[in-house]
Design a protein around this motif. Sequence first.
Motif, mmCIF file in Angstrom:
data_model
loop_
_atom_site.group_PDB
_atom_site.id
_atom_site.type_symbol
_atom_site.label_atom_id
_atom_site.label_comp_id
_atom_site.label_asym_id
_atom_site.label_seq_id
_atom_site.Cartn_x
_atom_site.Cartn_y
_atom_site.Cartn_z
ATOM 1 N N ARG A 76 0.877 -1.171 0.000
ATOM 2 C CA ARG A 76 0.000 0.000 0.000
ATOM 3 C C ARG A 76 0.920 1.228 0.000
ATOM 4 N N VAL A 78 1.288 4.604 0.908
ATOM 5 C CA VAL A 78 0.553 5.481 1.821
ATOM 6 C C VAL A 78 1.525 6.358 2.600
ATOM 7 N N TYR A 97 -5.706 5.565 13.244
ATOM 8 C CA TYR A 97 -4.666 5.801 12.248
ATOM 9 C C TYR A 97 -5.288 6.563 11.084
ATOM 10 N N HIS A 112 -5.517 -8.565 0.465
ATOM 11 C CA HIS A 112 -5.158 -9.078 1.789
ATOM 12 C C HIS A 112 -6.332 -8.844 2.740
ATOM 13 N N HIS A 114 -7.129 -8.341 7.222
ATOM 14 C CA HIS A 114 -6.561 -8.180 8.564
ATOM 15 C C HIS A 114 -7.691 -7.876 9.539
ATOM 16 N N ILE A 171 -5.924 0.831 13.755
ATOM 17 C CA ILE A 171 -4.651 0.154 14.039
ATOM 18 C C ILE A 171 -4.207 0.287 15.512
HETATM 19 C C1 1HN Z 1 -4.352 -1.320 4.508
HETATM 20 O O1 1HN Z 1 -4.754 -2.580 4.324
HETATM 21 C C2 1HN Z 1 -4.718 -0.340 3.592
HETATM 22 O O2 1HN Z 1 -6.029 -1.813 2.315
HETATM 23 C C3 1HN Z 1 -4.334 0.972 3.799
HETATM 24 O O3 1HN Z 1 -5.624 0.111 1.494
HETATM 25 C C4 1HN Z 1 -3.585 1.323 4.888
HETATM 26 C C5 1HN Z 1 -2.411 0.691 6.875
HETATM 27 C C6 1HN Z 1 -1.999 -0.260 7.755
HETATM 28 C C7 1HN Z 1 -2.379 -1.576 7.602
HETATM 29 C C8 1HN Z 1 -3.165 -1.940 6.541
HETATM 30 C C9 1HN Z 1 -5.518 -0.708 2.381
HETATM 31 C C10 1HN Z 1 -3.190 0.350 5.789
HETATM 32 C C11 1HN Z 1 -3.572 -0.979 5.622
#
Ligand code: 1HN
Length: 351
Positions: A76, A78, A97, A112, A114, A171
């Motif tokens: 990602r 970012v 976050y 993915h 999470h 987060i």
């Molecule tokens: C995440 O999965 C995304 O899916 C964006 O776009 C920011 C920041 C930390 C962990 C996972 C996304 C993220 C993230």
Amino acid sequence: MGSVSTTEVNAKQGNLRQAYYDRIAKDHMTPLWEVLGALVPKQPSSPALPTLWRYANLRDQVMEAGRLITAEQAERRVLILENPGLPGQSAITQSLYAGLQLILPGEVAPAHRHTQSALRVVMDGEGAYTAVDGERTTMRRGDFIITPSWTFHDHGNLGDQPVVWLDGLDIPTVRFYDAGFAEHGQSTSQDTVRPEGDALARYGNNMVPVDFYQGPAEPTRVFVYPYARTKESLDQIAAGQPDPHFGHKLRFVNPATGASPMPTIGAFAQRLPAGFETRPYRCTDGTVYVCLEGEAAVAVGDQEWQLQRDDIFVVPSWQSVKFLAKRDTTLFSYSDRPALQSLGLWREARL
Ligand code: 1HN
């Protein structure tokens, strides 16, 4: 016999106590009475600081990242909006976050999932999509899109413009509870199993499938709240009287339950008519705001900013916030309010 002064007695007692603290520290004990006031404050005093990020600068910086790394390399791409009062913590408030994500034409951000819950607010560009558990949604400016905990998600840009959005995630909350799990998808982009618009038609139009009953804490199946619909509501209610503290403010819900779309993050949309000044307000949910339309002066604690379109700012817990709209202004915001409410910790003060 010479008299011993109070100062000397106090100094001696202080030394004895410190020696005692040092001794018990070796056995992992520490005296409550030295920290009690800080542990149980009279009111919140967040280490997070009121902070503004100008979109013009954010955009320049994230575009530069676009020349340094691909979305796929980065997983990602970012830039984290890190609160200066919480350095090194990847946090904009103690529980949340924020980050600005860029996806360039032709790029994909691989699938993915999470346990962290995420939301997106689309800021710039057209032609990108997000897929959530097998359904894509085209990302349009102002759209509020969610990827609830443990849902597979990937992004792609099929258009010819860079697309930028704000990510909001829980987060720090999930880290606090030591409850983070994550895994990659089987393929870079998920196979599409439902046509675009399916979830919104089934769950987002004051109806649900006939045999659908949702558990109270389950996230909503509606994963996009199109800005066109949000704007339609705000335009309509703006014909009425504004609330003195909020102007015209709505919260996003899971239409099947009335609860927040996700259990850890709440989201809101708000219209402040041109010339309208809000009364000061504070609440225990530290809140991230995005200025989707308009222009306003905003005071947060002892800070004051002239807010322009696309600027992002944060109001930490229990800091007062007050607006003066220069033009009709539309704000999106998100916070940990549903988490605080379900724990019985939410408070507000209308000043
Ligand atoms: C995440 O999965 C995304 O899916 C964006 O776009 C920011 C920041 C930390 C962990 C996972 C996304 C993220 C993230």
